[in-house]
Design a protein around this motif. Structure first.
Motif, PDB file in Angstrom:
ATOM      1  N   VAL A  36       0.850  -1.188   0.000  1.00  0.00           N
ATOM      2  CA  VAL A  36       0.000   0.000   0.000  1.00  0.00           C
ATOM      3  C   VAL A  36       0.885   1.237   0.000  1.00  0.00           C
ATOM      4  CG1 VAL A  36      -1.913  -1.154   1.191  1.00  0.00           C
ATOM      5  CG2 VAL A  36      -0.203   0.073   2.524  1.00  0.00           C
ATOM      6  N   LYS A  37       0.328   2.323  -0.508  1.00  0.00           N
ATOM      7  CA  LYS A  37       1.054   3.584  -0.488  1.00  0.00           C
ATOM      8  C   LYS A  37       0.667   4.397   0.743  1.00  0.00           C
ATOM      9  CE  LYS A  37       1.502   3.819  -5.482  1.00  0.00           C
ATOM     10  NZ  LYS A  37       1.056   4.460  -6.700  1.00  0.00           N
ATOM     11  N   LYS A  38      -0.657   4.544   0.967  1.00  0.00           N
ATOM     12  CA  LYS A  38      -1.136   5.329   2.108  1.00  0.00           C
ATOM     13  C   LYS A  38      -2.389   4.707   2.689  1.00  0.00           C
ATOM     14  CE  LYS A  38       0.580   9.887   0.804  1.00  0.00           C
ATOM     15  NZ  LYS A  38       0.240  11.308   0.660  1.00  0.00           N
ATOM     16  N   ILE A  39      -2.464   4.729   4.016  1.00  0.00           N
ATOM     17  CA  ILE A  39      -3.663   4.295   4.726  1.00  0.00           C
ATOM     18  C   ILE A  39      -4.072   5.430   5.655  1.00  0.00           C
ATOM     19  CG2 ILE A  39      -4.702   2.624   6.298  1.00  0.00           C
ATOM     20  CD1 ILE A  39      -2.565   0.612   5.438  1.00  0.00           C
ATOM     21  N   PHE A  40      -5.282   5.930   5.446  1.00  0.00           N
ATOM     22  CA  PHE A  40      -5.838   6.971   6.308  1.00  0.00           C
ATOM     23  C   PHE A  40      -6.936   6.374   7.172  1.00  0.00           C
ATOM     24  CE2 PHE A  40      -4.129   9.466   2.792  1.00  0.00           C
ATOM     25  CZ  PHE A  40      -3.544  10.540   3.436  1.00  0.00           C
ATOM     26  N   LEU A  41      -7.180   7.007   8.304  1.00  0.00           N
ATOM     27  CA  LEU A  41      -8.290   6.663   9.181  1.00  0.00           C
ATOM     28  C   LEU A  41      -9.357   7.731   9.003  1.00  0.00           C
ATOM     29  CD1 LEU A  41      -9.431   4.979  11.575  1.00  0.00           C
ATOM     30  CD2 LEU A  41      -8.216   6.572  13.093  1.00  0.00           C
ATOM     31  N   ALA A  42     -10.582   7.309   8.709  1.00  0.00           N
ATOM     32  CA  ALA A  42     -11.700   8.251   8.559  1.00  0.00           C
ATOM     33  C   ALA A  42     -12.852   7.748   9.418  1.00  0.00           C
ATOM     34  CB  ALA A  42     -12.135   8.349   7.094  1.00  0.00           C
ATOM     35  N   GLY A  43     -13.540   8.679  10.063  1.00  0.00           N
ATOM     36  CA  GLY A  43     -14.666   8.283  10.906  1.00  0.00           C
ATOM     37  C   GLY A  43     -15.482   9.467  11.345  1.00  0.00           C
ATOM     38  N   ASN A  44     -16.478   9.185  12.176  1.00  0.00           N
ATOM     39  CA  ASN A  44     -17.339  10.268  12.642  1.00  0.00           C
ATOM     40  C   ASN A  44     -16.613  11.202  13.612  1.00  0.00           C
ATOM     41  OD1 ASN A  44     -17.351   8.351  14.715  1.00  0.00           O
ATOM     42  ND2 ASN A  44     -19.543   8.476  15.074  1.00  0.00           N
ATOM     43  N   PHE A  45     -15.412  10.880  14.014  1.00  0.00           N
ATOM     44  CA  PHE A  45     -14.601  11.741  14.876  1.00  0.00           C
ATOM     45  C   PHE A  45     -13.789  12.759  14.084  1.00  0.00           C
ATOM     46  CE2 PHE A  45     -12.892   7.504  14.243  1.00  0.00           C
ATOM     47  CZ  PHE A  45     -11.782   7.773  13.468  1.00  0.00           C
ATOM     48  N   ASN A  46     -13.688  12.613  12.742  1.00  0.00           N
ATOM     49  CA  ASN A  46     -12.935  13.584  11.932  1.00  0.00           C
ATOM     50  C   ASN A  46     -13.707  14.016  10.684  1.00  0.00           C
ATOM     51  OD1 ASN A  46     -12.628  11.416  10.168  1.00  0.00           O
ATOM     52  ND2 ASN A  46     -10.406  11.570  10.025  1.00  0.00           N
ATOM     53  N   GLY A  47     -15.050  13.915  10.754  1.00  0.00           N
ATOM     54  CA  GLY A  47     -15.875  14.347   9.620  1.00  0.00           C
ATOM     55  C   GLY A  47     -15.756  13.430   8.416  1.00  0.00           C
ATOM     56  N   TRP A  48     -15.331  12.198   8.622  1.00  0.00           N
ATOM     57  CA  TRP A  48     -15.164  11.219   7.530  1.00  0.00           C
ATOM     58  C   TRP A  48     -14.204  11.715   6.454  1.00  0.00           C
ATOM     59  CZ3 TRP A  48     -16.678   6.401   8.365  1.00  0.00           C
ATOM     60  CH2 TRP A  48     -17.662   6.172   9.331  1.00  0.00           C
ATOM     61  N   ASN A  49     -13.205  12.469   6.846  1.00  0.00           N
ATOM     62  CA  ASN A  49     -12.221  13.003   5.899  1.00  0.00           C
ATOM     63  C   ASN A  49     -11.273  11.876   5.476  1.00  0.00           C
ATOM     64  OD1 ASN A  49     -10.048  14.270   4.627  1.00  0.00           O
ATOM     65  ND2 ASN A  49     -10.264  16.114   5.857  1.00  0.00           N
TER      66      ASN A  49
END
Length: 167
Positions: A92-105
């Motif tokens: 993988v190149k990049k793994i981001f975390l997105a959720g209701n704690f960061n506006g699903w960014n």
């Protein structure tokens, strides 16, 4: 009949995306939904099974797991620090975390996981207030449910979000 349900699903997904703050570009057309469902098995996830753990990891053995820096899934400390560990099956190149704690960014560099020791486990730690949270990993632009999340919740797009509680 199937085309009606796909159109209803797409309309519902649009409403959900607006309601949860997901960018409009993440709303998929019916043909994209079918293609995404067909390729769901090739998403870089390590394993398919749902974790059988309880939704709250702030009790008993969840505290012990929080001390294990390599345990997969969200590890919740008594202070509200949550460490997310994820091991993809391929490169993988990049793994981001997105959720209701960061506006699903899906691309906020503050939520970029890293593999600092080169063991193949990507991690990030964040502080969260008590509450129930939902999340996904965004692996090279592809939204992926954590197969090691303690619980799941429908994501409004025909898939599932990971779900956990900070007490």
């Amino acid at each position: 009949m199937k085309s009606h349900s796909i159109l209803l699903s797409a309309a519902f997904s649009t409403l959900m995306a607006i309601g949860c703050g997901a960018p409009a570009a993440e709303v998929e057309e019916p043909a994209q939904l079918e293609a995404a469902e067909a390729s769901a098995s090739d998403d870089g996830m390590a394993g398919e099974g749902e974790a059988a753990a309880a939704m709250s990891a702030g009790e008993g053995e969840g505290e012990a797991a929080a001390a294990d820096a390599t345990a997969l899934g969200p590890q919740i400390s008594a202070t509200g620090e949550v460490r997310f560990n994820f091991k993809p099956t391929g490169r993988v190149k990049k793994i981001f975390l997105a959720g209701n704690f960061n506006g699903w960014n899906p691309s906020n560099d503050a939520y970029l996981l890293s593999d600092e020791d080169g063991d193949g486990i990507y991690s990030i730690s964040i502080e969260l207030e008590p509450g129930v949270y939902q999340y996904k990993f965004v692996i090279d632009g592809r939204w992926t449910k954590d197969p090691n999340s303690p619980a799941a919740h429908p994501d409004g797009f025909g898939g599932q979000n990971g779900k956990f509680e900070v007490k």
